[in-house]
Write a protein that holds these residues in place. Structure first.
Motif, short mmCIF file in Angstrom:
data_model
loop_
_atom_site.label_atom_id
_atom_site.label_comp_id
_atom_site.label_asym_id
_atom_site.label_seq_id
_atom_site.Cartn_x
_atom_site.Cartn_y
_atom_site.Cartn_z
N LEU A 44 -3.06 -6.58 4.62
CA LEU A 44 -3.04 -6.54 3.16
C LEU A 44 -2.50 -7.85 2.65
O LEU A 44 -1.70 -8.52 3.32
CB LEU A 44 -2.13 -5.41 2.66
N SER A 45 -2.90 -8.23 1.43
CA SER A 45 -2.30 -9.38 0.76
C SER A 45 -1.51 -8.86 -0.43
O SER A 45 -1.82 -7.81 -0.99
CB SER A 45 -3.38 -10.36 0.30
N SER A 46 -0.49 -9.58 -0.79
CA SER A 46 0.32 -9.20 -1.94
C SER A 46 0.55 -10.41 -2.82
O SER A 46 0.37 -11.56 -2.41
CB SER A 46 1.67 -8.62 -1.48
N ARG A 47 0.96 -10.15 -4.06
CA ARG A 47 1.22 -11.22 -5.02
C ARG A 47 2.49 -10.86 -5.78
O ARG A 47 2.70 -9.68 -6.13
CB ARG A 47 0.03 -11.36 -5.97
N ARG A 48 3.33 -11.84 -6.02
CA ARG A 48 4.55 -11.57 -6.75
C ARG A 48 4.21 -11.10 -8.16
O ARG A 48 3.33 -11.66 -8.82
CB ARG A 48 5.43 -12.81 -6.83
N ALA A 49 4.90 -10.11 -8.62
CA ALA A 49 4.68 -9.61 -9.97
C ALA A 49 5.23 -10.60 -10.99
O ALA A 49 6.13 -11.39 -10.67
CB ALA A 49 5.36 -8.25 -10.14
N PRO A 50 4.70 -10.61 -12.20
CA PRO A 50 5.23 -11.50 -13.24
C PRO A 50 6.73 -11.28 -13.41
O PRO A 50 7.20 -10.15 -13.47
CB PRO A 50 4.46 -11.08 -14.51
N GLY A 51 7.47 -12.35 -13.46
CA GLY A 51 8.92 -12.24 -13.59
C GLY A 51 9.62 -12.14 -12.26
O GLY A 51 10.85 -12.06 -12.21
N GLY A 52 8.85 -12.12 -11.16
CA GLY A 52 9.44 -12.09 -9.83
C GLY A 52 9.99 -10.75 -9.42
O GLY A 52 10.76 -10.66 -8.46
N ARG A 53 9.65 -9.68 -10.12
CA ARG A 53 10.16 -8.36 -9.79
C ARG A 53 9.18 -7.61 -8.91
O ARG A 53 8.24 -6.97 -9.39
CB ARG A 53 10.44 -7.55 -11.06
N GLY A 54 9.33 -7.69 -7.61
CA GLY A 54 8.47 -6.97 -6.69
C GLY A 54 7.14 -7.63 -6.50
O GLY A 54 6.88 -8.74 -6.97
N SER A 55 6.26 -6.92 -5.79
CA SER A 55 4.92 -7.42 -5.48
C SER A 55 3.87 -6.51 -6.07
O SER A 55 4.13 -5.35 -6.40
CB SER A 55 4.73 -7.49 -3.96
N THR A 56 2.67 -7.07 -6.22
CA THR A 56 1.52 -6.28 -6.65
C THR A 56 0.42 -6.40 -5.61
O THR A 56 0.39 -7.35 -4.81
CB THR A 56 0.99 -6.74 -8.02
N TYR A 57 -0.48 -5.42 -5.63
CA TYR A 57 -1.53 -5.34 -4.61
C TYR A 57 -2.86 -5.06 -5.29
O TYR A 57 -2.94 -4.35 -6.30
CB TYR A 57 -1.22 -4.21 -3.62
N ASP A 58 -3.91 -5.63 -4.71
CA ASP A 58 -5.25 -5.44 -5.24
C ASP A 58 -5.72 -4.01 -4.94
O ASP A 58 -5.71 -3.58 -3.78
CB ASP A 58 -6.21 -6.45 -4.63
N ALA A 59 -6.13 -3.28 -5.99
CA ALA A 59 -6.51 -1.88 -5.82
C ALA A 59 -7.70 -1.73 -4.89
O ALA A 59 -7.74 -0.82 -4.04
CB ALA A 59 -6.82 -1.25 -7.19
N ALA A 60 -8.69 -2.62 -5.01
CA ALA A 60 -9.87 -2.54 -4.16
C ALA A 60 -9.49 -2.76 -2.69
O ALA A 60 -10.04 -2.12 -1.78
CB ALA A 60 -10.92 -3.55 -4.61
#
Length: 438
Positions: A44-60
């Motif tokens: 999986l790949s992840s991306r830092r959430a705006p503001g640096g609070r946690g990560s986000t993931y592509d739903a697809a």
């Protein structure tokens, strides 16, 4: 849930959906730690959430991983909870067990064969279930200790608990263990019921037919009526057991799935189903139809009986079903078999009189409760016989749903309450003085 920055609509928006760590973990049915492991392994790949609070993931990407690992994304949000199930489909006034017309299955195979099909997706002609000796002895002792006025569902509930105590492997939720428990539990429930006073006993035994011989219908017959069995009536009873095994997410089945979601063992799952089945709006419905048919036969016509029901604000039992616009296919199949039972002629005529009388208004078609009532009335069974048939049969269906639910994320069936009480903080309540409640 869509990422707040991804507004608009269309394919580009769908591709841009981002999930938080919690949402991605829930969609995969894993813990956040497992999600992080997928990222570290490059799955999986992840991306830092705006503001640096946690990560986000592509739903697809999450959904693609779910497909690769056989993990299932959650059901789409609707007004009602939706469960994925490969057991029963109801559509266009017909119903299917694993894609096969359920009425055709019941016409060609016995209830044990249909149960095995529902559990495993394999048809095993001639299969017979056998009650384990220790479980049966415990169940009979428990049932015999109940008061004489106890109902059949009371006896079945006690028998399930007693049988569970004899199975040290009941907490093993592997498929093989659950199937073994199911194949023993269903005949144990039947054999634990007392024989009707004056009922016919098979093979010279003291307690009715020995378990494992002649199929469940033949074993159940003397527990329901003192009349001798004939092949046509036994065929109708066997078909009723097969037809009633499952009917999608009825109230008792939902209760069974909630228990299975908490990883309750199969005996506890069946106990949960039996607890809901006892409600007057579910398993006991055929008893109301039974009493109505008795009255129609006594009075010689359905018209005054229907009039009395309507005058007192009671609905006419045995008619209508929310899932069918025409006659319940289970009723149609059972009526066809009861047509071959000579002793059922009068009760069948009474049932048809009820349907014809009510058809003067927007028609309500016969449902399976009316067909069960014809069987119980014509074969000298008590009013609760339909409930007994329903409970024994549906036990197999609850097990099928348990097997399916054990493969889902545990405790996923957890709705949130919408609190509508007083808003906190509230003062401590004033103690009420001792005395009778007012």
């Amino acid at each position: 849930m869509k990422d707040r920055a991804a507004s608009g609509s269309g394919p580009d928006t769908v591709a841009a959906q981002r999930l938080s760590t919690r949402e991605a973990a829930e969609r995969l049915g894993v813990k956040p730690e497992t999600l992080y492991a997928y990222v570290s392994r490059g799955q999986l790949s992840s991306r830092r959430a705006p503001g640096g609070r946690g990560s986000t993931y592509d739903a697809a990407e999450i959904d693609a991983l779910a497909r690769r690992t056989n993990r299932k994304p959650p059901s789409p949000a609707t007004g009602d909870p939706v469960f994925r199930t490969g057991i029963t489909l109801i559509e266009n006034d017909r119903y299917y067990f694993r894609g096969v017309d359920a009425t055709e299955l019941a016409r060609h195979y016995g209830c044990e064969e249909v149960a095995e099909w529902l559990w495993t997706g394999e048809l095993r002609p001639g299969i017979r279930f056998t009650a384990p000796a220790e479980a049966l002895a415990a169940a009979r002792r428990a049932v015999d200790a109940l008061p004489a006025h106890s109902g059949s569902t009371d006896r079945l509930r006690v028998a399930v608990v007693a049988a569970a105590t004899t199975d040290p492997l009941r907490f093993d939720l592997s498929r093989e263990s659950v199937l073994a428990a199911a194949r023993g539990l269903v005949p144990t429930l039947v054999a634990a019921l007392p024989v009707v006073p004056g009922g016919q006993r098979d093979a010279g035994t003291a307690d009715g037919p020995p378990s494992g011989t002649g199929g469940l219908a033949r074993q159940l017959w003397p527990k329901l009526t003192a009349l001798p069995a004939d092949e046509a009536a036994l065929c109708a009873l066997d078909a009723a057991l097969a037809l009633l095994i499952d009917h999608d997410l009825a109230a008792s089945t939902l209760a069974a799935r909630v228990a299975a979601s908490a990883h309750a063992h199969p005996y506890a799952v069946v106990s949960a189903g039996l607890g809901v089945l006892e409600g007057p709006l579910h398993g006991a419905a055929s008893g109301l139809a039974h009493r109505m048919l008795i009255e129609v036969l006594e009075r010689g016509s359905a018209a005054p009986v229907i009039a009395d029901h309507l005058r007192t604000g009671r609905r006419v039992p045995g008619l209508g079903h929310r899932l069918y616009t025409s006659e319940d296919p289970r009723a149609r199949a059972l009526f066809a078999l009861l047509d071959r039972v000579p002793r059922a002629a009068a009760a069948l005529a009474a049932a048809r009189d009820v349907v014809a009388t009510t058809a003067r208004h927007p028609p309500l078609h016969a449902n399976v409760d009316l067909a069960l009532a014809v069987l119980s009335v014509s074969c000298g069974m008590p009013a609760e016989a339909g409930e007994t048939v329903f409970a024994v049969s549906r036990t197999a269906g609850w097990i099928a749903h348990a097997l399916e639910e054990y493969g889902e994320r545990p405790l996923r069936i957890r709705p949130s309450g919408q609190y509508n009480g007083p808003r906190p903080p509230q003062p401590l309540p004033v103690a009420v003085a001792d005395g009778p409640p007012r």
